[in-house]
Motif scaffolding. Structure first.
Motif, mmCIF file in Angstrom:
data_model
loop_
_atom_site.group_PDB
_atom_site.id
_atom_site.type_symbol
_atom_site.label_atom_id
_atom_site.label_comp_id
_atom_site.label_asym_id
_atom_site.label_seq_id
_atom_site.Cartn_x
_atom_site.Cartn_y
_atom_site.Cartn_z
ATOM 1 N N ARG A 164 0.942 -1.154 -0.291
ATOM 2 C CA ARG A 164 0.545 0.284 0.300
ATOM 3 C C ARG A 164 0.805 1.456 0.322
ATOM 4 N N ARG A 165 2.318 1.461 1.284
ATOM 5 C CA ARG A 165 3.161 2.045 0.668
ATOM 6 C C ARG A 165 3.686 2.620 -0.198
ATOM 7 N N ARG A 166 3.929 1.611 -1.477
ATOM 8 C CA ARG A 166 4.406 1.500 -2.487
ATOM 9 C C ARG A 166 3.715 2.532 -3.560
ATOM 10 N N GLN A 167 2.145 2.237 -2.805
ATOM 11 C CA GLN A 167 1.330 2.681 -4.622
ATOM 12 C C GLN A 167 0.699 4.236 -3.900
ATOM 13 N N ALA A 168 0.744 4.025 -2.874
ATOM 14 C CA ALA A 168 1.096 5.153 -2.476
ATOM 15 C C ALA A 168 2.045 6.324 -2.556
#
Lengths: 235, 274
Positions: free
Chosen positions: B212-216
């Protein structure tokens, strides 16, 4: 209230009352119906709206107008604001005096607990046993009072903290400054049963700074059971 | 001069929202610095995460007739809620179950109590929440890096329930302040994406949080802050602290596993209190 402020207050109150239909001097009447749960104070304004006598007393919607045409100077209002003048809760809510349930009973028990704690303060130089006994009586009375305090959740929260803090009292709490701090807090609650959450938070923080610990078996059990990885920040 | 940049875990611990000993450890760690800074992002995380869980627990407990009913309702809510916040809610349920255990022990021992455990627990939760929010800005010497989108409103007690004045913590229509700050530091975000958040080799599993952090972070680079999806703000999480920590400060956190790789890559100092 300083002598000067009191003199002005008396003169203007008398002037106000004399211009009303009531011819004889009578005590200032504060209506017992207030518009909100946190409104226990009295605000007295001049005609221009500047003469606030009791700025810390809340925002009672029933404002008594002063008809002297003279507004108060800043020093006069400051002096009044710094005064120790208090309107007793009995004057504000006379119907509670005869009530054996709800707020009336809570206030009566709280008053008894405060007196008991005051007597613990007074016993400081004489008997340790008297102090301990006063603390036991005070916390018992406060736990009783909690049962009648559902009329104001903030008031109940404060009573709960004070009751447990007194029950948990250690040697250091039985010294004069913390005891006086607790007495002052209980006096404030007695005077302001419609105290708001913001003020209760300050009051509790202040008591904790003085060393009082309001934890209870349930709060300890709750904290102990919180899982190690409880901090989920929603990532 | 020794300076600490405080993350949300330390803030929560110091505010006594995570149990006794953790608070002492956090406060002791903060005392080692002459200057301590809390970014507004931490206040935002505190409000949206742990504090909201405590508020939920308080309000459910107040609304229900017994601690048992509150546990059951919170359990149902956790099952239906998305993952976000579920662990916290479950942990609070564990806390409530701990209280029930204590009550059963007291009843088994024939102890007569002069207090109502439910009221005592409600009042304890309420005052912990109110104190924590009131002290949020005084735990550190400074609160820094304001976010234009964050509504730092006050808590109130109304109808026996706790709620924030002014509704949601995100100002309606405002661009995401965290995304805006990270966008200004695009080269650093790119560096993190390449070195720390490169996709795992096929067949390898990574933490959902990392995905999720990568995507954000990709969204930060790809979109204007005004178009950054609001739901992704919290996914920035630890990356925000690592990127935004001043070079002359130490990042103070209890979350070593998530911070270490990022802090190492960016050459930021990390301090985990003992």
């Amino acid at each position: 209230m300083t002598a000067k402020a009191k003199e002005i207050y008396d003169q203007e109150t008398v002037a106000t009352l004399r211009t009303t239909t009531t011819s004889r001097l009578q005590p200032l009447y504060i209506p017992t119906t207030v518009s909100g749960r946190d409104e226990t104070g009295v605000t007295i304004l001049g005609e221009d709206g500047t003469g606030t006598f009791f700025p810390d007393s809340g925002t009672l919607s029933n404002v008594v107008p002063l008809k002297t045409g003279r507004s108060l100077s800043e020093s006069q209002t400051n002096a009044a604001a710094l005064s120790s003048y208090r309107i007793s809760v009995e004057s504000l809510y006379p119907q509670w005096e005869e009530s054996s349930e709800g707020p009336g009973e809570a206030i009566r028990l709280l008053r008894d607990a405060t007196n008991e704690l005051q007597s613990a303060c007074d016993s400081l130089c004489s008997s340790e046993l008297e102090i301990l006994n006063s603390l036991v009586i005070a916390d018992g009375l406060l736990f009783q009072a909690i049962k009648y305090s559902s009329f104001n959740k903030s008031f109940e929260i404060a009573l709960n903290f004070c009751a447990w803090a007194i029950r948990n009292a250690q040697g250091a709490d039985r010294e004069r400054p913390p005891l006086q701090g607790m007495c002052a807090a209980l006096h404030e609650l007695q005077d302001k049963p419609f105290i708001d959450a913001n003020r209760v938070t300050d009051l509790v923080i202040n008591l904790e700074d003085q060393g009082w610990d309001g934890s209870s078996p349930v709060s300890v059990a709750f904290e102990m059971a919180l899982a190690d990885d409880w901090l989920d920040l929603g990532d | 001069m020794k300076k600490a940049f405080v993350d949300t875990t330390i803030l929560c611990n110091a505010l006594e929202l995570s149990g006794g000993r953790r608070a002492q450890s956090a406060v002791a760690a903060l005392r080692e610095y002459s200057s301590t800074e809390t970014p507004y992002y931490a206040l935002r995380e505190l409000r949206a995460g742990p504090l909201s869980s405590w508020i939920l627990a308080h309000n459910v407990l107040t609304a229900e007739n017994s601690i048992e009913d509150a546990v059951e309702r919170l359990g149902r809510m956790s099952a239906f809620r998305p993952r976000q916040g579920a662990v916290t809610s479950l942990s609070i349920i564990t806390g409530l179950l701990g209280v029930l255990d204590k009550q059963r022990q007291a009843a088994g021992a024939g102890t007569i109590q002069d207090f109502d455990p439910k009221t005592a627990l409600e009042d304890y939760l309420a005052i912990q929440i109110l104190k924590a929010w009131k002290k949020r800005r005084s735990i550190t010497t400074k609160v820094v890096q304001p976010l234009a989108c964050f509504v730092d409103s006050e808590l109130k007690l109304e109808d026996r329930l706790l709620k924030f004045d002014g509704g949601a913590e995100c100002a309606k229509g405002a661009a995401c302040g965290a995304a805006l700050e990270l966008k200004k530091r695009s080269p650093v975000v790119t560096q993190l994406l390449k070195k720390v958040f490169s996709p795992p080799p096929k067949g390898n599993v990574e933490k959902r949080e990392k995905t999720r952090r990568r995507q954000a972070l990709k969204e930060v680079l790809a979109k204007a802050p005004a178009d950054f999806p609001r739901k992704d703000c919290r996914a920035l999480g630890d990356a925000y602290f690592c990127v935004m920590a001043p070079d002359d400060s130490e990042i103070l956190t209890t979350n070593a596993s998530d911070f270490e790789e990022m802090a190492d890559e960016l050459g930021k100092a990390l301090k985990i209190p003992s």
